[in-house]
Scaffold this motif. Structure first.
Motif, mmCIF file in Angstrom:
data_model
loop_
_atom_site.group_PDB
_atom_site.id
_atom_site.type_symbol
_atom_site.label_atom_id
_atom_site.label_comp_id
_atom_site.label_asym_id
_atom_site.label_seq_id
_atom_site.Cartn_x
_atom_site.Cartn_y
_atom_site.Cartn_z
ATOM 1 N N LEU A 6 0.855 -1.181 0.000
ATOM 2 C CA LEU A 6 0.000 0.000 0.000
ATOM 3 C C LEU A 6 0.894 1.234 0.000
ATOM 4 C CD1 LEU A 6 -2.704 1.417 0.297
ATOM 5 C CD2 LEU A 6 -2.515 1.139 2.777
ATOM 6 N N LEU A 193 -1.900 1.827 -5.781
ATOM 7 C CA LEU A 193 -1.610 0.912 -4.683
ATOM 8 C C LEU A 193 -0.585 -0.155 -5.031
ATOM 9 C CD1 LEU A 193 -5.282 0.360 -3.467
ATOM 10 C CD2 LEU A 193 -3.614 1.999 -2.594
ATOM 11 N N ASP A 194 -0.269 -0.341 -6.320
ATOM 12 C CA ASP A 194 0.674 -1.405 -6.687
ATOM 13 C C ASP A 194 1.960 -0.879 -7.300
ATOM 14 O OD1 ASP A 194 -0.270 -0.541 -9.107
ATOM 15 O OD2 ASP A 194 -1.098 -2.474 -9.746
ATOM 16 N N GLU A 200 -5.770 2.943 -8.925
ATOM 17 C CA GLU A 200 -6.592 1.736 -8.962
ATOM 18 C C GLU A 200 -8.074 2.119 -8.950
ATOM 19 O OE1 GLU A 200 -4.311 -0.121 -9.627
ATOM 20 O OE2 GLU A 200 -2.664 0.520 -8.361
ATOM 21 N N ILE A 224 -11.125 -4.043 -5.409
ATOM 22 C CA ILE A 224 -10.088 -3.151 -5.918
ATOM 23 C C ILE A 224 -9.548 -3.781 -7.190
ATOM 24 C CG2 ILE A 224 -7.845 -2.084 -5.514
ATOM 25 C CD1 ILE A 224 -8.441 -2.154 -2.540
ATOM 26 N N ARG A 234 -8.021 -6.997 -4.968
ATOM 27 C CA ARG A 234 -8.615 -7.336 -3.683
ATOM 28 C C ARG A 234 -10.121 -7.477 -3.852
ATOM 29 N NH1 ARG A 234 -3.972 -8.100 -2.740
ATOM 30 N NH2 ARG A 234 -2.787 -7.461 -0.896
ATOM 31 N N ASP A 257 -4.760 6.957 5.852
ATOM 32 C CA ASP A 257 -5.440 5.987 6.710
ATOM 33 C C ASP A 257 -6.641 6.582 7.433
ATOM 34 O OD1 ASP A 257 -4.189 7.548 8.602
ATOM 35 O OD2 ASP A 257 -2.870 5.982 9.352
ATOM 36 N N LEU A 279 -9.766 1.674 3.845
ATOM 37 C CA LEU A 279 -9.062 1.037 2.743
ATOM 38 C C LEU A 279 -8.252 -0.154 3.242
ATOM 39 C CD1 LEU A 279 -8.256 1.028 -0.239
ATOM 40 C CD2 LEU A 279 -6.458 2.683 0.315
ATOM 41 N N GLY A 280 -7.702 -0.027 4.438
ATOM 42 C CA GLY A 280 -6.930 -1.136 4.999
ATOM 43 C C GLY A 280 -7.772 -2.383 5.187
ATOM 44 N N MET A 283 -8.201 -3.865 1.825
ATOM 45 C CA MET A 283 -6.934 -4.460 1.415
ATOM 46 C C MET A 283 -6.719 -5.821 2.073
ATOM 47 S SD MET A 283 -5.147 -2.487 -0.699
ATOM 48 C CE MET A 283 -3.441 -2.859 -0.397
ATOM 49 N N GLU A 285 -9.087 -7.781 2.714
ATOM 50 C CA GLU A 285 -10.201 -8.592 2.211
ATOM 51 C C GLU A 285 -11.108 -9.082 3.348
ATOM 52 O OE1 GLU A 285 -7.785 -11.389 -0.226
ATOM 53 O OE2 GLU A 285 -8.853 -10.449 -1.901
#
Length: 521
Positions: A6, A193-194, A200, A224, A234, A257, A279-280, A283, A285
Motif C-alpha cells: 500500500l 496501490l501497486d 486503482e 479493488i 482485492r 489511513d 481502505l486497509g 486491502m 479482504e
C-alpha cells in the motif's frame, strides 16, 4: 492473488487529448450550434478547476429560456447517465454514455456536443452498460481513457478518442456468473496501490438479475481492480452477506489511513445497511469490522449512492442517504451518529440526494425525491428540500409523475440560491396508465416556486448533465429521452450564465465522486 504494498501516493491528475477527430462533423440531420471563441474558459464537469467566471450583465429572470439545439437518435435504449468531457482536445465538451437494457447487448456511445453527431461507438459488451463513465489515464500516455461497466460483469477501459478497447474485466457473462460476478456499478479512483503509477479502481459487484423477488441472492462484493489492466487485486464480501446495487464512494482524507469507503447492501426486496470501512480493511479482504452507519428498517435496502458533504460546517464530513424504503438520513461519517432523519411513507427511490444552497443561511442543504408505490408501479413523486445543518423542511412538493433521475442544482438567477432541475415522467400504475407527456420543471431556490420549462412525450431514466458544452458562457443540459424515434440524446441551451461553482450538475455531482464542495459561501 499477487501481493503488493500500500503506497501513500496521491491521485494522479488527468490531461485531455489533443487529437482532432474528423467524425465531429456528425449527422447532417441535426442542427449544429456555433462554438464559442477559442480563448474563452469553460467549466468541465470532470475538471472543476478549468473555469473562468465572466461578467454577463444583470441577473437573469426565472424561468430561463430554453432552446432544443439538437436531438439525435441512439441505436439502443439506455438507463445510464451521461458525462460531458472534451474527448479530442478541441475545448468543446462531448457526451459519453452507456446503452442497453436488461437482457440486451450494450454499447458505449461518444456523441459530439456541438451537433449530436456520432464520434465513435463501441458495441463490444455482451450486456447493458449503465455506469457513469470514469476518466482515467490507464496507460500513462497523457490522455484519458473511459471506464464503463454494467450487467454480466461487463467492465471496459476504452480509448477516449477512438473507442478502442484497452482492457476488459474477466471473467464476464455466464463464466463470470459461474465465478460469482454479476453487475458492476460506477467505479471510483483510488490512489496507486501497486506502484505502477496508475490509480486503482474501487468498484462494487453484485445483483443477480435472474433471481426472483424476495429469493435469496449471492452476496455482493467490494473490489479493488488494477487501473492499468482491470485485474482483480482485492475482493471482500458485504459484511452482512447481502446483495449490493450501490456504487461505493471513496472519501479520501489526509492522512490516507483517515480515508473511508462508504458502501451499501440490500436491494428492492432484501434488507441491507449503509456501511463505512477503511481502505486497509478492504486491502485485508475482510469487511467484518465495517461500521454500520444505517441499519435495516424494512425488507428493503440501499440502492441510490449516498452523498457526502459537511452539512454543519464543523470541518467533519457527513453522509446523506436515501434508502429504498423511504428514509432520508444525515449521518456523521466519522462518529456514525445520526444528525437528522425524515421518513416518506409508501415510497421508494433510486435517486441520490442532491446538495446545494436552498435558503439564506451559510449551510448546504439537501434535495431528495421519492416515488410513491412499489417498483415498477410508481404513481407519483414526493420531493423534499431539507435544511442541511438542522433538518428542517424548507419546502416540499407532490407530483402525479414519477421522478427517476436525481435532481440537479445550480444558481440560474445569480441570487446565491440554487434552482433545481427535475424531470417528471408519466407515472406507471398497476394495470397501466393513460399516455401523458413528460414534464421538465425548475424549482426556485428559497421560495420553492415551480416553473414549467417544457412538456413533451417521452421518459428519462438516467440523470442529465448540466455544463457549458460549447464554451458560450451559458448552460447547456444534455439528457436522454424516449420518443417516437426510440431513445434520443437531447441538448438544450439555456440563456443563463454559468455559475462560478455549480452545486450539483450531474449524477454523483459535478465531479462524479458523490462529494459536495462548498464554494460560494
Amino acid at each position: 492473488m499477487r501481493p503488493f504494498a500500500l503506497l501513500t501516493t496521491t491521485l494522479l491528475g488527468c490531461t485531455t487529448a489533443t487529437v482532432q477527430d474528423p467524425a465531429r462533423t456528425g449527422d447532417a440531420s441535426v442542427r449544429p450550434a456555433e462554438a464559442g471563441p477559442e480563448d474563452v474558459g469553460f467549466w468541465d464537469a470532470g475538471s472543476p478547476d478549468t473555469f473562468v467566471m465572466v461578467d454577463s450583465g444583470p441577473p437573469p429572470e426565472l424561468p430561463p429560456t430554453v432552446e432544443e439545439t439538437w436531438a439525435t437518435p441512439l441505436a439502443d435504449n439506455s438507463s445510464a447517465s451521461p458525462i460531458a468531457t472534451d474527448l479530442n482536445g478541441d475545448g468543446i465538451l462531448d457526451i459519453v454514455l452507456g446503452t442497453g437494457t436488461e437482457n440486451a447487448r450494450g454499447a458505449v456511445e461518444a456523441i459530439s456536443g456541438v451537433n449530436g453527431g456520432s464520434l465513435w461507438r463501441n458495441a463490444a459488451a455482451n450486456e447493458s452498460i449503465f455506469t457513469l463513465p470514469l476518466k482515467l489515464d490507464v496507460d500513462l500516455d497523457g490522455r484519458d481513457e473511459i471506464i464503463v461497466g454494467g450487467r454480466g460483469a461487463e467492465l471496459l477501459a476504452l480509448d477516449a478518442q477512438t473507442g478502442q478497447q484497452h482492457w476488459s474485466f474477466s471473467p464476464r457473462g455466464n463464466s463470470g456468473r459461474d465465478a460469482g460476478y454479476f453487475n458492476f456499478y460506477t467505479p471510483q479512483k483510488l490512489p496507486d496501490l501497486d506502484g505502477d503509477a496508475v490509480p486503482e479502481l474501487l468498484v462494487a459487484n453484485g445483483g443477480d438479475s435472474r433471481a426472483e423477488p424476495f429469493a435469496p441472492r449471492p452476496p455482493g462484493h467490494l473490489m479493488i481492480l488494477s487501473g492499468a489492466t482491470g485485474e482483480t487485486l482485492r475482493k471482500a464480501a458485504m459484511p452482512d452477506e447481502a446483495e449490493t446495487y450501490l456504487s461505493p464512494l471513496w472519501v479520501e482524507q489526509d492522512p490516507l489511513d483517515a480515508s473511508f469507503i462508504v458502501f451499501g447492501s440490500g436491494g428492492e426486496t432484501l434488507s441491507g445497511s449503509l456501511w463505512r470501512a477503511t481502505l486497509g480493511e478492504l486491502m485485508a479482504e475482510d469487511l467484518s469490522e465495517a461500521v454500520q452507519l444505517v441499519a435495516p428498517a424494512s425488507y428493503k435496502g440501499f440502492i441510490a449512492p449516498p452523498t457526502v458533504a459537511d452539512l454543519n460546517k464543523d470541518g467533519q464530513l457527513d453522509v446523506i442517504t436515501s434508502s429504498f424504503d423511504g428514509y432520508l438520513k444525515a449521518i456523521s461519517l466519522r462518529r456514525g451518529e445520526e444528525i437528522w432523519s425524515h421518513f416518506v411513507p409508501d415510497t421508494e427511490t433510486q435517486a441520490s440526494p442532491s446538495v446545494g444552497y436552498l435558503n439564506d443561511d451559510d449551510y448546504p442543504d439537501v434535495l431528495a425525491l421519492f416515488c410513491r408505490g412499489t417498483y415498477p408501479q410508481w404513481n407519483g413523486t414526493e420531493l423534499i428540500a431539507v435544511s442541511g445543518h438542522d433538518g428542517r423542511i424548507l419546502f416540499r412538493h407532490t407530483f402525479e409523475y414519477a421522478a427517476i433521475p436525481s435532481p440537479l442544482l445550480a444558481d440560474f438567477n445569480q441570487d446565491g440560491l440554487d434552482e433545481a432541475l427535475v424531470i417528471l415522467n408519466p407515472a406507471v400504475s398497476q394495470g397501466g396508465a393513460p399516455r401523458r407527456d413528460q414534464k421538465v420543471i425548475m424549482i426556485e431556490g428559497g421560495s420553492g416556486e415551480i416553473h414549467e420549462l417544457a412538456v413533451h412525450p417521452g421518459n428519462t431514466i438516467g440523470t442529465p448533465v448540466l455544463a457549458d458544452i460549447d464554451r458560450d458562457r451559458r448552460y447547456e443540459l444534455v439528457f436522454t429521452r424516449s420518443g417516437q424515434r426510440g431513445l434520443e440524446l437531447v441538448r438544450w441551451d439555456f440563456n443563463t450564465p454559468i455559475d462560478e461553482r455549480p452545486s450539483w450538475t450531474g449524477y454523483l455531482g459535478p465531479t462524479g465522486t458523490g462529494q459536495f464542495s462548498p464554494s460560494r459561501r
